[in-house]
Write a protein that holds these residues in place. Structure first.
Motif, mmCIF file in Angstrom:
data_model
loop_
_atom_site.group_PDB
_atom_site.id
_atom_site.type_symbol
_atom_site.label_atom_id
_atom_site.label_comp_id
_atom_site.label_asym_id
_atom_site.label_seq_id
_atom_site.Cartn_x
_atom_site.Cartn_y
_atom_site.Cartn_z
ATOM 1 N N LEU A 34 0.825 -1.208 0.000
ATOM 2 C CA LEU A 34 0.000 0.000 0.000
ATOM 3 C C LEU A 34 0.853 1.249 0.000
ATOM 4 C CD1 LEU A 34 -2.716 1.401 0.126
ATOM 5 C CD2 LEU A 34 -2.727 1.075 2.614
ATOM 6 N N LEU A 35 1.902 1.275 0.798
ATOM 7 C CA LEU A 35 2.789 2.437 0.835
ATOM 8 C C LEU A 35 3.453 2.650 -0.519
ATOM 9 C CD1 LEU A 35 4.047 4.624 2.700
ATOM 10 C CD2 LEU A 35 5.922 3.021 3.106
ATOM 11 N N THR A 36 3.904 1.559 -1.123
ATOM 12 C CA THR A 36 4.585 1.649 -2.421
ATOM 13 C C THR A 36 3.635 2.139 -3.511
ATOM 14 O OG1 THR A 36 5.980 -0.220 -1.740
ATOM 15 C CG2 THR A 36 6.020 0.391 -4.069
ATOM 16 N N LEU A 37 2.427 1.632 -3.531
ATOM 17 C CA LEU A 37 1.438 2.062 -4.527
ATOM 18 C C LEU A 37 1.136 3.552 -4.401
ATOM 19 C CD1 LEU A 37 -1.069 -0.936 -4.366
ATOM 20 C CD2 LEU A 37 0.166 -0.189 -6.415
ATOM 21 N N LEU A 38 0.875 4.003 -3.195
ATOM 22 C CA LEU A 38 0.559 5.418 -2.990
ATOM 23 C C LEU A 38 1.744 6.302 -3.362
ATOM 24 C CD1 LEU A 38 -1.369 5.180 0.415
ATOM 25 C CD2 LEU A 38 -2.342 5.741 -1.826
ATOM 26 N N HIS A 39 2.954 5.842 -3.058
ATOM 27 C CA HIS A 39 4.160 6.595 -3.407
ATOM 28 C C HIS A 39 4.341 6.671 -4.924
ATOM 29 C CE1 HIS A 39 8.256 8.063 -3.380
ATOM 30 N NE2 HIS A 39 8.655 6.995 -4.069
ATOM 31 N N GLN A 40 4.184 5.539 -5.600
ATOM 32 C CA GLN A 40 4.367 5.513 -7.050
ATOM 33 C C GLN A 40 3.340 6.385 -7.772
ATOM 34 O OE1 GLN A 40 4.621 1.581 -8.730
ATOM 35 N NE2 GLN A 40 6.399 0.994 -7.485
ATOM 36 N N LEU A 41 2.149 6.505 -7.200
ATOM 37 C CA LEU A 41 1.091 7.307 -7.817
ATOM 38 C C LEU A 41 1.125 8.768 -7.387
ATOM 39 C CD1 LEU A 41 -1.820 4.720 -7.548
ATOM 40 C CD2 LEU A 41 -0.652 5.456 -9.641
ATOM 41 N N GLY A 42 2.106 9.139 -6.589
ATOM 42 C CA GLY A 42 2.321 10.547 -6.261
ATOM 43 C C GLY A 42 1.442 11.110 -5.157
ATOM 44 N N TYR A 43 0.908 10.262 -4.297
ATOM 45 C CA TYR A 43 0.078 10.757 -3.203
ATOM 46 C C TYR A 43 0.941 11.284 -2.060
ATOM 47 C CZ TYR A 43 -4.164 8.875 -5.322
ATOM 48 O OH TYR A 43 -5.218 8.632 -6.169
ATOM 49 N N ASN A 44 0.411 12.232 -1.314
ATOM 50 C CA ASN A 44 1.116 12.841 -0.183
ATOM 51 C C ASN A 44 0.959 11.935 1.037
ATOM 52 O OD1 ASN A 44 2.309 14.498 1.692
ATOM 53 N ND2 ASN A 44 0.729 16.077 1.649
ATOM 54 N N VAL A 45 1.927 11.057 1.244
ATOM 55 C CA VAL A 45 1.795 10.027 2.271
ATOM 56 C C VAL A 45 3.002 10.015 3.192
ATOM 57 C CG1 VAL A 45 2.791 8.266 0.746
ATOM 58 C CG2 VAL A 45 1.343 7.564 2.665
ATOM 59 N N ALA A 46 2.744 9.755 4.471
ATOM 60 C CA ALA A 46 3.789 9.521 5.476
ATOM 61 C C ALA A 46 3.433 8.233 6.206
ATOM 62 C CB ALA A 46 3.877 10.690 6.445
ATOM 63 N N ALA A 47 4.426 7.615 6.835
ATOM 64 C CA ALA A 47 4.215 6.326 7.493
ATOM 65 C C ALA A 47 4.293 6.473 9.006
ATOM 66 C CB ALA A 47 5.258 5.318 7.019
ATOM 67 N N ALA A 48 3.537 5.607 9.701
ATOM 68 C CA ALA A 48 3.590 5.550 11.166
ATOM 69 C C ALA A 48 3.779 4.095 11.575
ATOM 70 C CB ALA A 48 2.305 6.108 11.758
ATOM 71 N N HIS A 49 4.816 3.824 12.361
ATOM 72 C CA HIS A 49 5.143 2.451 12.753
ATOM 73 C C HIS A 49 5.110 2.298 14.266
ATOM 74 C CE1 HIS A 49 7.045 -1.504 12.671
ATOM 75 N NE2 HIS A 49 7.865 -1.079 13.630
ATOM 76 N N CYS A 50 4.445 1.248 14.738
ATOM 77 C CA CYS A 50 4.376 0.934 16.165
ATOM 78 C C CYS A 50 5.293 -0.238 16.494
ATOM 79 C CB CYS A 50 2.949 0.561 16.560
ATOM 80 S SG CYS A 50 1.715 1.836 16.259
ATOM 81 N N ASN A 51 6.197 -0.018 17.441
ATOM 82 C CA ASN A 51 7.020 -1.102 17.971
ATOM 83 C C ASN A 51 6.410 -1.503 19.309
ATOM 84 O OD1 ASN A 51 8.941 -2.766 19.177
ATOM 85 N ND2 ASN A 51 10.683 -1.615 18.365
ATOM 86 N N PHE A 52 5.709 -2.644 19.323
ATOM 87 C CA PHE A 52 4.993 -3.059 20.515
ATOM 88 C C PHE A 52 5.852 -3.823 21.514
ATOM 89 C CE2 PHE A 52 1.523 -2.698 17.338
ATOM 90 C CZ PHE A 52 0.773 -1.727 17.997
#
Length: 436
Positions: A34-52
């Motif tokens: 999902l992150l790669t698709l949104l990036h390739q299509l030029g969407y304004n995206v940032a990621a959030a990661h949880c280390n549990f």
């Protein structure tokens, strides 16, 4: 797949191109795609990661992977580490539920702080089928069989129409790398049992099983829409809005067909999932109630009262010091010295200030509280006063009293105490008023 994905976004989320997207990024197959698709299509995206912090070194390696991958794509990433086991023990929750609570609480805070418009999660069609089967096994109603919604408030699920097989195929074509969560192979969880054992056999026994499920879900969504149309037609016939919530007429409810199903559907949006408990309240004694995580349903004579859950503060005083002119917590109360009496009503009283002992206290009522209602000579228990006034449990819990040296001055919004009344001998008058 990328063309189908773009077409789906344009149709389902037409404003997404102009929005700031926060993506829940675990580093697994689905969120990586999902992150790669949104990036390739030029969407304004940032990621959030949880280390549990649940899988020791594996959790830390996941964190390293997501940092490296986002740096490679030039995508901002936010990372938070949680002590999930301690939180679960403190809150008396399962580890899974604790992780979910921590995750979404942090996501909401991050979205607010960094002005993100939506949160994207990587749920797909197979996840949807798993949710359907889990809800089916729990004896859910129509609403539960609809599965995972594509949009829920500010949460969007752009991959929901796509199967895991399609996602995996595209990831291999793009030669993507991702992390495998070792806990996904454990059969200790119901979802994993479905994923590893039940669903593969269903797909094996019937070709295009997932496509058939999607069709069934479309029919269920249309049926639910029909139910909601009916609810909107009968809403005003049986429900009236109150200052503290809603009132449902039991008599009018019972005049309509399918009473039990109607009540359940009316209450489902407020978190009531125990079908039997909801139905039992119809014939229960006045004063009985059931609660959901956010609301309470109270039986009150010939009606049901729906209110938000009340946080009780029975012993807490909100103090008013001498010469203090106003307070705004828990109520907006003004205190004004005056030379003459004015109009007394439910929001305004006048008292002889010489009888007051400061500081005054604004608090919730307690069992055993007594006062001398204005115009009466004897004392009366508040519980008896409430019964005479026919106050519901919700109204009683929302009520505040003003006291002086443990004596009730005013049952706020209802009745003043006769012991503090203004008389011909009064030399100093205090006007006390509550306002919105």
């Amino acid at each position: 797949m990328i063309n189908q994905f773009q077409s789906h976004l344009s149709k389902t989320f037409p404003d997404l191109k102009n929005q700031k997207i926060l993506l829940a990024f675990s580093g697994g197959l689905d969120s990586t795609v999902l992150l790669t698709l949104l990036h390739q299509l030029g969407y304004n995206v940032a990621a959030a990661h949880c280390n549990f912090s649940l899988r020791n070194m594996e959790s830390d390696e996941d964190e390293i992977f997501v940092k490296t991958y986002c740096k490679k794509l030039g995508i901002p990433i936010y990372i938070e580490t949680f002590d999930t086991k301690t939180f679960a023990n403190d809150q008396k929750q399962s580890t899974q539920m604790a992780a979910r609570t921590l995750r979404y609480t942090w996501f909401e805070e991050l979205m607010e702080k960094e002005s993100f418009d939506v949160l994207a999660t990587a749920h797909h069609a197979d996840d949807d089928l798993e949710t359907f089967l889990i809800n089916l096994s729990r004896g859910t109603g129509l609403r539960g069989l609809i599965g995972i919604p594509e949009t829920n408030n500010r949460i969007i699920r752009p991959l929901l129409p796509f199967s895991r097989a399609e996602i995996l195929s595209w990831a291999k074509i793009e030669q993507l790398h991702w992390r495998e969560d070792s806990s996904n192979s454990s059969r200790a969880y119901t979802r994993n049992q479905l994923r590893l054992d039940v669903i593969p056999n269903l797909k094996k026994s019937k070709k295009r099983f997932l496509e058939s499920f999607k069709t069934t879900k479309e029919h269920l969504i249309k049926s639910q829409a029909l139910v909601e149309d009916y609810l909107s037609l009968v809403y005003n016939l049986i429900i009236t809005q109150r200052e503290d919530g809603y009132q449902i007429s039991i008599d009018k409810l019972k005049e309509l067909p399918n009473t039990e199903a109607l009540l359940y559907e009316l209450l489902a949006p407020f978190g009531f999932t125990d079908h039997k408990a909801v139905l039992d309240i119809l014939n229960a004694q006045a004063g009985k109630y059931v609660i959901s995580p956010s609301h309470r349903l109270l039986k009150d004579r010939n009606s049901l009262i729906l209110t938000e859950n009340v946080i009780k503060e029975p012993n807490k005083c909100h103090w008013i010091k001498k010469n203090q002119k106003n307070i705004n917590n828990p109520l907006n109360i003004s205190l004004t010295p005056t030379n003459k009496m004015g109009l007394t009503n439910l929001s305004t009283i006048y008292v002889d200030s010489e009888y007051l002992t400061f500081p005054l206290c604004v608090r919730k009522w307690q069992q055993g509280d007594v006062f001398q209602p204005f115009g009466m000579k004897g004392n009366k228990k508040l519980s008896k006063f409430f019964k005479d006034e026919k106050l519901s449990l919700a109204a009683k819990e929302a009520l505040w009293i003003l006291t002086s040296d443990d004596k009730i001055v005013w049952v706020i919004g209802y009745r003043a105490d006769d012991r503090f009344k203004v008389s011909e001998k009064t030399k100093s008058i205090l006007k006390i008023k509550i306002s919105e």
